[in-house]
Design an enzyme around this catalytic site. Structure first.
Site, PDB file in Angstrom:
ATOM      1  N   GLY A 226      67.676 131.886   0.057  1.00  0.00           N
ATOM      2  CA  GLY A 226      68.407 130.639   0.297  1.00  0.00           C
ATOM      3  C   GLY A 226      69.904 130.873   0.224  1.00  0.00           C
ATOM      4  N   SER A 227      70.632 129.863  -0.254  1.00  0.00           N
ATOM      5  CA  SER A 227      72.100 129.944  -0.217  1.00  0.00           C
ATOM      6  C   SER A 227      72.654 130.775  -1.376  1.00  0.00           C
ATOM      7  CB  SER A 227      72.688 128.537  -0.287  1.00  0.00           C
ATOM      8  OG  SER A 227      72.517 128.022  -1.598  1.00  0.00           O
ATOM      9  N   GLY A 231      71.478 130.824  -5.256  1.00  0.00           N
ATOM     10  CA  GLY A 231      71.085 132.140  -5.768  1.00  0.00           C
ATOM     11  C   GLY A 231      71.835 132.511  -7.040  1.00  0.00           C
ATOM     12  N   GLU A 248      67.717 136.850  -1.799  1.00  0.00           N
ATOM     13  CA  GLU A 248      68.162 137.160  -0.430  1.00  0.00           C
ATOM     14  C   GLU A 248      68.943 135.951   0.045  1.00  0.00           C
ATOM     15  OE1 GLU A 248      68.885 136.981   3.007  1.00  0.00           O
ATOM     16  OE2 GLU A 248      66.765 136.822   3.546  1.00  0.00           O
ATOM     17  N   CYS A 282      68.995 134.414   8.618  1.00  0.00           N
ATOM     18  CA  CYS A 282      69.935 135.094   7.716  1.00  0.00           C
ATOM     19  C   CYS A 282      70.515 136.299   8.421  1.00  0.00           C
ATOM     20  CB  CYS A 282      69.222 135.575   6.470  1.00  0.00           C
ATOM     21  SG  CYS A 282      68.455 134.251   5.586  1.00  0.00           S
ATOM     22  N   GLU A 382      79.298 131.904   6.139  1.00  0.00           N
ATOM     23  CA  GLU A 382      78.041 131.740   6.869  1.00  0.00           C
ATOM     24  C   GLU A 382      77.946 130.317   7.420  1.00  0.00           C
ATOM     25  OE1 GLU A 382      74.168 131.672   4.817  1.00  0.00           O
ATOM     26  OE2 GLU A 382      73.525 133.205   6.245  1.00  0.00           O
TER      27      GLU A 382
HETATM   28  C1  UN1 Z   1      65.573 135.424   7.357  1.00  0.00           C
HETATM   29  O1  UN1 Z   1      66.252 134.917   8.232  1.00  0.00           O
HETATM   30  O2  UN1 Z   1      65.649 135.055   6.168  1.00  0.00           O
HETATM   31  O3  UN1 Z   1      65.013 140.175  10.741  1.00  0.00           O
HETATM   32  C2  UN1 Z   1      64.530 136.429   7.634  1.00  0.00           C
HETATM   33  C3  UN1 Z   1      64.739 139.036  11.111  1.00  0.00           C
HETATM   34  C4  UN1 Z   1      63.416 138.441  10.672  1.00  0.00           C
HETATM   35  C5  UN1 Z   1      63.475 137.881   9.296  1.00  0.00           C
HETATM   36  C6  UN1 Z   1      64.653 137.049   8.988  1.00  0.00           C
HETATM   37  N1  UN1 Z   1      62.416 139.478  10.715  1.00  0.00           N
HETATM   38  O4  UN1 Z   1      65.479 138.382  11.811  1.00  0.00           O
END
Ligand code: UN1
Length: 491
Positions: A226-227, A231, A248, A282, A382
């Site tokens: 998450g953010s 986190g 993450e 992400c 972000e």
């Molecule tokens: C995410 O956005 O938290 O690599 C995971 C990727 C995907 C997973 C992203 N397999 O874009």
């Protein structure tokens, strides 16, 4: 309208709050189902159920745990089209990506089920005769998994799959925007044979449910995606109880394009990386860092292609970019577009909320490209939406410097035909994931996933690291000499 309960001890039950919240389609506003507003008491109940199920699950042979995960994967495979559609309806990514999300979940469950027959430790000799040493991997206990809305099938499966195969029991809090995907996943795991109480799901607000999970003494580890703000809060609170934490927390991922790159590849790469999943990964490409000779031509082609992207209902196969996930996300993205304009970045295309009949009930934003100067907020923070900043650089050194000069470090990419440049970048880019001649998105499940700097705390999930997140290592010394032997002591 289906009202879902909390899933605790193998039963779907009402929350203590007596309140529910809806989950809705971000493209149409249509409510899909309602869910319980969980409370601290509900979390306590879920933890009790997980504690009760732990002794038996710990003793359940790992290959048998793997069989359950394989069955879950098979159910998902058989229902892939329907589940992909569900992801699209609840989260808003286009159908091909909805199915991709489900496929990633299947891939991971299949991959991690094999760990049931591995979960390798070490055996080593002893410094003493007739003595053997080895290590065992053991479950941590009751763990908390808190998942995001952008990959409502894949990311939960990374966390739940890894926690389950290693023998932990779970309290699971899915994102409030995607509880229907989460509940469907819980049903599938139950159908696959997961014993009652091994997985418990509590829906509700992060400040209440997430916090109760993090603060409860019986939860020994927390895995969170998450953010950064959330986190950091989780990490600090969990630290007081010395809990294991895996984080993450997003990225500001660059795609570098060198003058010697293949233009066609670089173009396809940035389009997919920046506007795939409407930029809500992400790993999304939020910065295009192009060398000066290639810059003008790349930008010109990119603009033509971006203007041609079709925004609309993600269930329509002709659509390239769906809505962002919620009103809150829409506001955040539009706010950043405003910030970009105020900072003096030049909008080359997009920049507005899409309006008109098919858009008014959803959260649609035009794919947006800014010509920016490195250092502007839009090049460092972000945004998590379909917004790309393009920055011109002169040299490889400058490209790397710009790429690394952010607080995040999840994914990164470089397009070049020079093998030396590619290998240098592999080492130089500060990120948990680096792509050579490929976009920043689309990591495969059998490699570790996570990032450096504010992207996390050093933990990795998926891949060979997945089982580390959810196991304790025990060292065992077996003395079969039949007498007292003393290590280190020589006289
Ligand atoms: C995410 O956005 O938290 O690599 C995971 C990727 C995907 C997973 C992203 N397999 O874009």
């Amino acid at each position: 309208m289906t009202e879902y309960g909390l899933y605790i001890g193998g039963k779907w039950i009402k929350s203590d709050s007596g309140k529910t919240f809806p989950t809705a389609n971000p493209a149409t506003g249509e409510t899909l189902a309602t869910f319980q507003v969980g409370t601290q008491k509900d979390v306590d109940k879920a933890i009790e159920a997980a504690e009760k199920a732990l002794p038996r699950w710990k003793k359940f042979p790992p290959p048998k745990r793997g069989e359950i995960l394989l069955r879950a994967a098979a159910i998902m495979r058989a229902r892939k089209d329907e589940l992909g559609k569900l992801v699209t309806q609840e989260m808003g990514k286009i159908l091909a990506e909805g199915k991709g999300d489900v496929q990633e979940a299947i891939d991971f469950l299949e991959y991690i089920s094999g760990e049931g027959r591995r979960m390798l430790g070490e055996t080593t000799p002893s410094e003493l005769p007739n003595k053997l040493c080895l290590t065992l991997r053991q479950p941590i206990g009751v763990v908390g998994c808190i998942t995001p809305w952008n990959f409502p099938m894949a990311v939960p499966c990374w966390k739940l799959g890894a926690a389950l195969i290693t023998g932990n029991t779970i309290v699971y809090k899915p994102a409030t925007l995607t509880p229907l995907c989460a509940a469907t996943l819980a049903e599938i795991l139950e159908q696959a044979g997961l014993p009652a109480g091994v997985l418990n799901m509590v829906t509700g607000p992060a400040e209440v449910v997430g916090d109760a999970i993090v603060q409860h003494l019986s939860i020994r580890a927390v895995s969170f995606t998450g953010s950064v703000a959330a986190g950091k809060d989780i990490y600090a609170k969990a630290a007081r109880m010395l809990k294991r934490v895996g984080l993450e927390l997003g990225g500001k991922n660059p795609q570098i394009v060198m003058d010697d790159a293949r233009m066609d590849l670089a173009l396809e790469g940035v389009l997919f990386g920046a506007f795939g999943t409407a930029g809500q990964r992400c790993t999304a490409t939020s910065r295009l860092i192009a060398q000066e000779k290639v810059y003008d031509e790349l930008l010109e082609k990119l603009l033509v292609r971006t203007k041609g992207l079709k925004v609309g209902n993600p269930l329509d196969p002709a659509v390239d970019v769906g809505p962002v996930a919620s009103a809150e996300q829409e506001n955040k993205v539009l706010k950043y577009i405003q910030i970009g304009i105020e900072e003096g970045a030049k909008i080359l295309c997009g920049g507005r909320k899409q309006t008109g009949l098919q858009y008014d009930k959803g959260f649609f934003i035009e794919p947006t490209i800014f010509e920016a100067r490195h250092g502007m907020r839009i090049t460092k923070e972000e945004i998590f939406g379909p917004v790309l900043s393009v920055v011109k650089v002169r040299t490889y050194e400058e490209a790397v410097k710009v790429a690394n000069d952010v607080e995040y470090g999840l994914s990164s990419s470089i397009y070049t035909s020079n093998v030396n440049t590619a290998f240098r970048a592999m080492e130089d880019l500060e990120a948990g994931v680096t792509y050579i001649n490929a976009p920043t998105i689309g990591a495969e499940v059998h490699l570790p996933f996570g990032g450096v700097k504010n992207t996390g705390n050093g933990a990795r999930e998926a891949g060979t690291e997945a089982i580390h997140e959810f196991t304790e290592i025990k060292s065992v010394f077996i003395d079969f000499s039949g007498k007292l032997q003393k290590a280190q002591i020589t006289e």
